[in-house]
Each structure stands twice: as C-alpha cells, then as structure tokens.
Design an enzyme around this catalytic site. Structure first.
Site, PDB file in Angstrom:
ATOM      1  N   LYS A  86     -33.075   7.039  61.696  1.00 25.79           N
ATOM      2  CA  LYS A  86     -33.698   6.091  62.630  1.00 25.79           C
ATOM      3  C   LYS A  86     -34.094   6.829  63.903  1.00 25.79           C
ATOM      4  CE  LYS A  86     -32.733   1.506  64.679  1.00 25.79           C
ATOM      5  NZ  LYS A  86     -31.673   0.468  64.840  1.00 25.79           N
ATOM      6  N   SER A  96     -33.354  -4.252  64.184  1.00 27.67           N
ATOM      7  CA  SER A  96     -34.349  -3.306  64.623  1.00 27.67           C
ATOM      8  C   SER A  96     -34.627  -2.177  63.639  1.00 27.67           C
ATOM      9  CB  SER A  96     -33.888  -2.681  65.941  1.00 27.67           C
ATOM     10  OG  SER A  96     -32.717  -1.908  65.737  1.00 27.67           O
ATOM     11  N   SER A 135     -28.649  -4.826  63.390  1.00 26.90           N
ATOM     12  CA  SER A 135     -29.837  -4.015  63.096  1.00 26.90           C
ATOM     13  C   SER A 135     -29.739  -3.132  61.856  1.00 26.90           C
ATOM     14  CB  SER A 135     -30.189  -3.141  64.299  1.00 26.90           C
ATOM     15  OG  SER A 135     -30.682  -3.929  65.345  1.00 26.90           O
TER      16      SER A 135
END
Ligand code: ZN
Lengths: 510, 507
Positions: A81, A156, A180
C-alpha cells in the site's frame, strides 16, 4: 506445467519454488504481465516497479540456486500500500502533496519483506492518506472492483484488495485504521487481517491516526494471511507502541483450522438493522458452518459500540490534524507558491501548498480535528471520545469473558457504485460501523469471504474479532470457515468473479 | 544593527515606590546526552549543518519517535535535585503550531503531566542570605531546528532574501524548568533572578547533565514579569522576555522590564501581553509577537509514545547518584578551608570555587590557592573581561601549576614577590613555574654572609631608625627590611632579614 502462477496462493507458490518447479522470476514476470493486461481497467497500482521486482526475484533465484537457506516466502512477490515508506520508490499516500516524494528509508514492514526475499511489485492505490472507504478520495483516481468495474473496491486500501482479487499479486500489505484492510477484503471477496495494535511495526507507515493505525496482510486465503502476518509481525525497537512479544502462532492456527469447543460470540449491536439482507444471510450461514465444525454460539452485547463511530470521528481527525501538519512544503513533497504574492513568507507557502495539495476529505478531517482539540472544546470532544473508547474496550473485555471470538458481518453492504456515497460523508462513514470498534480497542480482526449476496451477486465478508494478542484465534476460525465454504462452493469464491478484459486498455469492462 | 526602542521607562526607585514585581522564570536546558530525545542522532555542537539528522528528527512521513532513556534519567535527577516530586506515570504531549524550523509542526513536549513538579531551590544572595525559589515543574521536550536568514544585513528575517534551516538542533533533549510566580522580592527581584539562574547553572553542572553554556544557548532563560500596584494583590499583565542569555542580562532584563511596565502603568496605559526580545547591546527589550489567550497549541497526549512510568526503585536509585547540593557543598568547603564569610563570598562571586577546590585537591593550602587565583590571575581575567576559568584555560594556567608555584615559595627558593614575577611569566606563556624561575634566574640568595653584610650596612646607614628599634619600636624594623631587600635586589628571604635585624638590635 499447468498451474496458473497468477492464481496460485502464496503457500502453493512457496511449494513450487522450493521444489524448483518454477522460479521467482517466472512468477514475478507472470504477475507483472497480468498487471500490464488488467490494471489499466482496475487501477490497483499507483506505481509498478518492474525492474526492482525482477532484480530481487533474480537475486532470490540465484541464492536458491546456490542452496542458500531461504525464508519460506522468499521469491514470492508482494504489493505494498502506498502509505508505507519504500526506499527509492515513490510513496504518495494517494495525495498530490507527496507527488514525487522518494523516501530515503524503508518502513520496518518493507525491510522485513525485503529481508525475507520478497520482490516488491509496486505501490497500491488508496484513499488520500487512508481517509475513505472507496478509494474515490485518491488524488490519482479510484481503483475499480474486479467483481464489477463500476463499483468501489473498498477503502482505504482498495488498491491492495483489488490487486489480490484481480490476480496481480498473491499478497499485499494493507493498513487498517477503522477497517481499511477488512472492508476492502469483504467487498472484493478476499482475506484481510488487522493484527493486534502493536503487533506489526508502524515505523514507516505514514500515520493517519497513530493510536488506531495497524498494518496487516491482504490475501486470497487465510493461510497466506498467516504466512504474511508472520513475516511482518513482531517487536520493532523503532516503534515505541510495538508489542515486545513473539508473533502469535498464526500459521499453526491457520493449518489446524480447529474451532471445536470454541465459543463464538455474535455481537448483537453489529448484526441488526442497516445490514443488507444478502450480507446478513451469508453471515448466518457462516455461523452455522462454524457450529457444524464444533463451535458453540453465544450472543453478546456491546452497548458502547453504538457510540464507536462518533468517538472514532473525533479521535481520528484529532490525531490526523496533527500528523498531517508536517506536510508543509519545507522539507519534502509538493511546494506551491501563492498566486499574486511577490515575496511570499514560509507561512504563505505552507498555506498555499496545503490548499493545493490536500483533497476535500483530508481538509474536512483536518478541520474537524483542529476544532476537536481546540481549548474550550477539548474536553467535550476529544476528552469524551477517549472516555467512549475506554467503554468500548471494557465492552470487549466483558464480551471476551463469555466468548473466545466475536463475529459480525464485516461491512453492512456489498460494494456500492462509484459516486453513491461521495456526497454524503456520513453514509460513507457508516461503512466502517462494524470494523471501527476493533481499532478503538486495539484488538485484532479479520475479514474472510462469506459468499455472494443473493440480491447483487457481490461478495460479502465475515468479520472475526479476538482479544488483544490472541491473533491466532482469528486464523483458527477463519481457516475453519474457509474450508467449509470452499467445499460448499466447490472452489474459491474468486473463481466466480467475471473475467477481466486483458486487452490492456483503460476502457471499463462489460 | 542594534534595536532601538521608543518605550518609555521610569527610574527603578520610582518603580519600587509604587509597585511590587511578580516574576516567573522559565529556563530551558539542553541535556548533554550523546543522542537526541527521540532518535539516535548525535548532538555535537557546531557540526556541519544538517549532518546530524535522520527521518525521525527531520519529521519525514512515517518516522516514529523513541524516548531516549538517558534523557529521562537526567530529567528525573534534575527533578530530584530541585526537591521535586517525580511523576509515577506521565505522558508526552504534542504542542501543535506551524513553524519552519520545527520539522513535524508540533513539538513533542509535556503538558499537564510533567515528569517533575512541586520543588524548590535555595538561592544564595550577595549579602549572604538565602532565598527559596519555588519550582512549579520541570518537563521534558525536544528542541527545534535553527533558521538562518540570508541576504539581509542583520541576520534577521527582516530584509532577508531567503532562509536556511539547520535541523541538527531539532530533537535535542530539553528540560524546561518553570518557577512559581515569585512575589515579594521587591527591589531584589533582578538580583534574585540572576542568583537563581546562577544557582540552577551550578546545580546542573554538578549533576553533569548539561554543559549549561548560556552563550552557546545550551541554557536559555525566559523572564516573565508583571507589576502589582503596591497595596493591592491584583496581578498585572505580564510580558515574556525570551532568550536572555547571560546572568548579567537576566538581572538587567528584569530591571528594564520593571521600569518599562512602571512607565506604562504610571501613564494609565495597559501592558500588552506579548513576547519581548532582549537586546544585549542596548539593554532594552523590544516587542515581539503579541500573545493572547487565543493562542491555542491544541495539546493532546502523544499517541506515538508510551507513558513514562519510572518505578520507585528507579527513582530512589537515581536519588543515590545525586551529588552534594551546591549550597551544602559550599558550606562544607568553607569550613574545610577555614575561609571567613567574606572571603568565601568573594571566592564564589569571582567564580573561583571550582578552581580553588581543584588546587587544594592537588596539594596547595586553601589560603595559598585563594591568594594566587584571586590575585594576579583574577586581575588579568577581569582586565580581559572573561571569567577566570576561561582565562585560565586560554593561558594554560592550571591548578597543578599553582601548587608548583606555592611549593617554590614554601621550599624557600622564591619569596612572594619573586613568585609573582614567576606567575606573570607563566601567564605570558613562558612555561611552568620552575621553567620561568630558572629562565629568569629567580632564586633567593642562600649565602647568609652577603645578607648579614647588607644588614650591617643598612643599620649603619639608618642609625636613627635602628635606634627606634632598639628602643622597642619593633615595627620600625620594616623600613630596615625594605632597605635590605633593596640592597639585595630582592633576591633575599625577607623573613631571614628580619630575623637578623632583630637579633642585632634587640636584646
Ligand atoms: Zn535524528
């Protein structure tokens, strides 16, 4: 050899590699080619590091060739990420304000991946600074759900879940501040774990809310999540909040998949109204599977959970408003000069940069947090939120007296369409209603696929929560459920996802 | 450019006639730890700009702080030495404000949970009395970077074309020591302020936690001052004078602010709550940033750090490492050395305590050590406008050399005036006392016959004086001794000359 390397699990790839039936270069190349073919549509990556990944794959292959003792996951590629600092690789956090920033150091998680010999394929898309549940708040455009390109992949960490769900990587690193990792896993039919707070180092994770953030694995199988959890977990002297204890025996628990005699607590407050019928149906089925596997079901009540969302949206913005203050154009990242000012001061440059560099959601939360921490309001907002946080932790403590794990649907609904909730922050925030309590209390949580909702044919997620430092229970329950569901489905859920167009175009799939 | 001011002042006497000062002192001390407060970077002073930085102290995205345990130990020791209570559990807090030399745009500090609180420090004043300064708190925090404004003529931000920031100082551990408001000090307020900072400096030096160099900024003082009209107990509005960086300036700044506030209040005006800048050259303060209650740092507990929770055992173990308190040590040394009160006070005021202590330890008599250090050496240091220890370091005069000098006298090789010449030679860089004595051919005449002949000559030439001595006026022998020494060109033992004269003139 007939195995599709892009669809194989990390555990299977590890076997193939150790038996010499494939090479890391072969696996890495297959995944990078897949990315070239499908990511124009999915947009899971913000940055792909073909050269770096292949170089590290070659290195591992050479070391394997020399007979070196390698880590179990050596040679298995992974996506990270874009909120994790990667030395020499762009790290934007999905924000314009960090466009072009190349960190001079690796996050601890990243250095552990490198140490294990895992090639890093690239950096995955996310809502700006991890604020969002859809990736629609990424400054670089949203990621699309591989199940339906018109729908959100969760957030997210939508990039990390989508990269795994679209077979561009077997493994990805996510971060979970209020869901997330888990909510994107739920809506993409993948597995995601948020470890116990402090279980995985936060050093190099660009902080959203320091007391809530936790990095963890995004995978397609429970065993893969456990294998990755083991690589990244464990004490780090660079993170004061890191737990100084061995990583829980997550791999062993995932392999044993044993829930006999385990008490499964259904949280009354997280199963009521507001949950889509299809999501609820898959949840009930999953509970039945666990009962069939020898678990016992109890109902528990966590009355303070109803205030979790409110507390979360005071604590998170408060911490974020301070954490994001460092983005000021002085030392790194974007620098914007104010228009029409001849000789701008440092303060004017800071203001102009932050105005241009931050998106609306980020600004919204900075303003919220600045307000909540202001003198005169601190006690009413931040102070009260901390009290609620303690009550939620107390609820967990009480619930874990009667149950070994707690369960709920991961998210109230399946993936929604782009734009559906963009103009209604409250509706967007409600997505995380079931995942937020775990972050507030610091306990570990996992989402495993529970099937497809009848009404829309989209994946739903089953959330498991365990007491702090008992992460292995997530894997025992997750693996037991996965086993039974796989046999009832006759194969992985992701096999039912529509084929993505491999034309390599950026047009939307059918 | 020196700062000019149009601020009116009234005379100090006028201030004291109508007002009582209320004073608070905030002292920032840089700890002398090898590494910074929250990272492993070195803390060496004067290093190449931005050579002692890392992701943590640069505030790069993702970096996290880790508390320097040594700094916490120092903080606890300082707290204990200030007679404070030590918190059993306390947290760091973030003080949020934007400033280019502060990498994270918040300072990791302590807010309502200081590591040490509720203490006091006994301060010796010039007249020999002590004044107890109540300490409110001592807390840990990190220093900021340093801005360098380039292109202007003043080095100030005004007129500069651009600024450079050196982050070497960012993250250096600081302890902020805050007094309670000091009331009732009256005319002694400026003196008390100076004496307190001096006492604090001595204490921190004795604790060996900081090099406490005010001129290098490793110890900085902020002076908060307000006036109360006499006969009321209504606190006035205070000004906060920043970075007053010498003992003398602390005293002057307090006095100046009293006179400035007095003028404002006399004129029926209102004192503005603001930061003031102290100007060493002109001895005035000028207005800085206006402060208001709306200044809001949005403090909240630092979520990246775990609480500091020293066990009672740890605290007691640290208490065991405390040196003898300076005030107590001074009393002990005075009695060991047999100095009169006035002598001791002069020694302390001249900053000679440590040098004399070391010299006595090296083998000199206390009286001898005091005589040499406070005589010629102090006189020269004074003339050079530096303190004695600085002068000594610059001129290679050491306690061991003072011991050597004294032993040259006690062994009978030199008399006092010769020893003074030798000392001058040492201070002029001619070498050790023995080398100087050899090189200058300084040596008491050991041949008694030459001395005896000189005595006879002097008695013969000064018959009237000799008669006075014979008549019992022994003190008149002094004049004869002087003549003898002159005849001997100083190379004689005056004691011996006296002996011979008295032997010849008295029964
Ligand atoms: Zn550093």
């Amino acid at each position: 050899m007939t195995t599709d390397l892009t669809r194989a699990s990390a555990a299977d790839l590890a076997d193939l590699l150790s038996r010499g039936e494939t090479s890391s270069v072969e696996v890495t190349t297959a995944l990078l080619d897949r990315t070239e073919a499908v990511d124009g549509d999915v947009h899971a990556y913000l940055h792909v590091d073909r050269d770096g990944a292949l170089a590290s794959a070659r290195d591992v292959d050479e070391r394997r060739g020399r007979g070196e003792d390698l880590h179990r996951l050596a040679g298995i590629p992974i996506a990270v990420k874009d909120v994790m600092a990667t030395k020499g690789l762009p790290t934007t956090c999905g924000s314009k304000i960090l466009e072009g920033w190349i960190p001079p150091y690796d996050a601890t998680v990243v250095s552990r991946l490198k140490h294990a010999g895992m090639p890093i394929l690239g950096k995955t898309n996310m809502d700006e600074f991890a604020m969002g549940s859809s990736t629609e708040h990424s400054a670089y455009g949203p990621t699309r759900n591989p199940w339906d390109l018109d729908r959100i992949p969760g957030g997210s960490g939508g990039g990390s879940s989508a990269v795994v769900a679209s077979f561009q990587a077997p493994l990805a690193i996510g971060t979970d501040t209020g869901g997330s990792i888990r909510q994107p896993a739920a809506v993409t039919g993948t597995v995601g774990t948020k470890p116990t707070y402090g279980g995985v180092s936060r050093y190099g994770l660009v902080a959203l809310a320091s007391s809530l953030d936790q990095a963890g694995p995004c995978t397609r199988t429970v065993l893969d999540a456990a294998l990755l959890h083991e690589v990244i977990g464990g004490h780090d002297p660079m993170d004061s909040t890191s737990i100084d204890a061995p990583v829980p025996a997550v791999v062993e628990a995932a392999r044993r998949a044993d829930v006999s005699g385990m008490r499964i607590g259904i949280v009354r407050e997280l199963t009521g109204e507001g949950f889509q019928p299809g999501v609820r149906a898959r949840f009930d089925e999953s509970v039945q599977h666990l009962v069939d596997a020898g678990a016992e079901v109890v109902e528990v009540s966590c009355p303070s959970f109803t205030a979790a969302l409110a507390a979360y949206y005071l604590i998170l913005p408060s911490e974020a408003s301070s954490n994001l203050a460092k983005f000021d154009a002085m030392r790194f990242g974007l620098r914007v000069l104010p228009e029409g000012v001849d000789d701008p001061s440092a303060e004017q440059v800071m203001a102009a940069t932050r105005d241009a560099g931050f998106g609306d959601e980020v600004k919204r939360r900075i303003i919220l947090g600045t307000y909540a921490l202001s003198s005169g309001y601190y006690d009413a907002y931040y102070g009260s939120a901390q009290k609620v946080r303690r009550l939620i932790a107390d609820d967990f403590t009480r619930a874990f007296e009667t149950a070994d794990v707690l369960v709920s649907p991961t998210a109230p609904t399946t993936a929604f369409r782009f734009g559906d909730k963009l103009d209604d922050p409250m509706a967007m925030y409600l997505n995380d209603i079931a995942t937020i309590p775990a972050n507030l209390a610091g306990v570990p949580g996992m989402s495993v696929p529970s099937g497809l909702a009848d009404e829309d044919g989209l994946p739903a997620g089953f959330q498991i929560l365990a007491p702090a430092a008992k992460d292995e229970r997530l894997y025992a329950v997750g693996a037991a459920l996965e086993q039974r569901l796989l046999s009832s489905w006759g194969g992985p859920l992701l096999d039912r996802a529509p084929e993505l167009s491999t034309a390599g175009t950026t047009t939307k799939g059918a | 450019m020196s700062a000019t001011t149009t601020d009116a002042v009234i005379s100090y006497d006028e201030v004291l006639e109508r007002y009582d000062p209320v004073m608070g002192l905030e002292v920032h001390v840089e700890l002398g730890t090898l590494t910074k407060m929250f990272c492993g970077c070195a803390t060496e002073f004067g290093a190449e700009p931005n050579s002692q930085v890392c992701p943590v102290c640069l505030g790069l995205p993702g970096a996290l702080p880790v508390v320097n345990e040594k700094a916490v130990e120092s903080a606890i020791r300082i707290g204990l030495a200030l007679n404070c209570e030590i918190a059993q559990w306390c947290r760091f807090a973030r003080k949020n404000y934007f400033y280019p030399d502060m990498p994270k745009n918040f300072q990791t500090s302590q807010y309502d949970e200081p590591i040490a609180f509720e203490g006091f420090l006994e301060v010796d004043l010039d007249d020999g009395t002590t004044y107890r300064v109540e300490i409110e708190r001592a807390h840990m925090e990190e220093d900021t970077g340093k801005s360098l404004h380039v292109g202007g003529s003043t080095g100030r931000i005004h007129g500069a074309t651009h600024s450079l920031v050196d982050y070497n100082r960012a993250g250096i551990p600081l302890i902020e020591i805050v007094t309670k408001p000091l009331r009732g000090a009256g005319e002694r307020a400026p003196e008390i302020a100076r004496a307190y900072v001096a006492a604090l400096r001595d204490l921190l030096k004795a604790l060996d936690v900081s090099d406490v160099k005010m001129e290098q900024g490793s110890m900085r003082c902020d002076v908060n001052l307000s006036l109360m009209p006499k006969g009321t107990d209504a606190l006035g509005t205070r000004s906060e004078t920043k970075n007053v960086n010498s003992l003398r300036s602390v005293e002057r700044a307090v006095r100046y602010e009293m006179c400035r506030h007095g003028a404002i209040l006399d004129g029926g005006g209102r004192v503005v709550q603001e930061t003031r800048h102290w100007h060493e050259d002109t001895g005035v303060t000028t207005s800085g940033r206006e402060k208001s209650d709306a200044d809001d740092y949005r403090y909240f507990p630092e979520p990246d750090l775990v609480p500091v929770a020293p066990t009672r055992e740890t605290v007691e173990a640290l208490r065991g490492t405390l040196p003898e308190p300076p005030a107590q040590r001074r009393k002990r040394l005075q009695s060991d050395w047999g100095f009169a009160d006035l002598e001791m006070r002069d020694v302390i005021n001249a900053g000679l305590l440590e040098l004399i202590g070391e010299t006595v330890e090296a083998g000199a008599t206390p009286a001898g050590a005091r005589k040499w250090w406070s005589g010629e050496i102090a006189r020269r240091a004074n003339a050079a406008a530096v303190d004695v220890s600085t002068y000594a370091a610059e001129h290679a005069i050491t306690p061991a050399q003072v011991v050597e000098l004294e032993s040259l006298v006690t062994s009978g090789r030199l008399n006092d005036s010769m020893a003074r010449q030798v000392l001058e030679g040492v201070l002029d860089g001619e070498g050790t006392p023995t080398t100087v004595a050899d090189a200058r051919g300084l040596q008491l005449v050991q041949d008694d016959s030459a001395l005896e002949a000189a005595v006879d000559e002097v008695i013969a030439a000064n018959a009237d004086v000799a008669q006075k001595v014979r008549d019992g006026k022994v003190q008149a022998a002094g004049a004869l001794i002087g003549q003898v020494m002159k005849a001997m060109k100083g190379q004689a033992d005056a004691g011996k000359a006296r002996e011979l004269i008295l032997a010849k003139l008295t029964p």
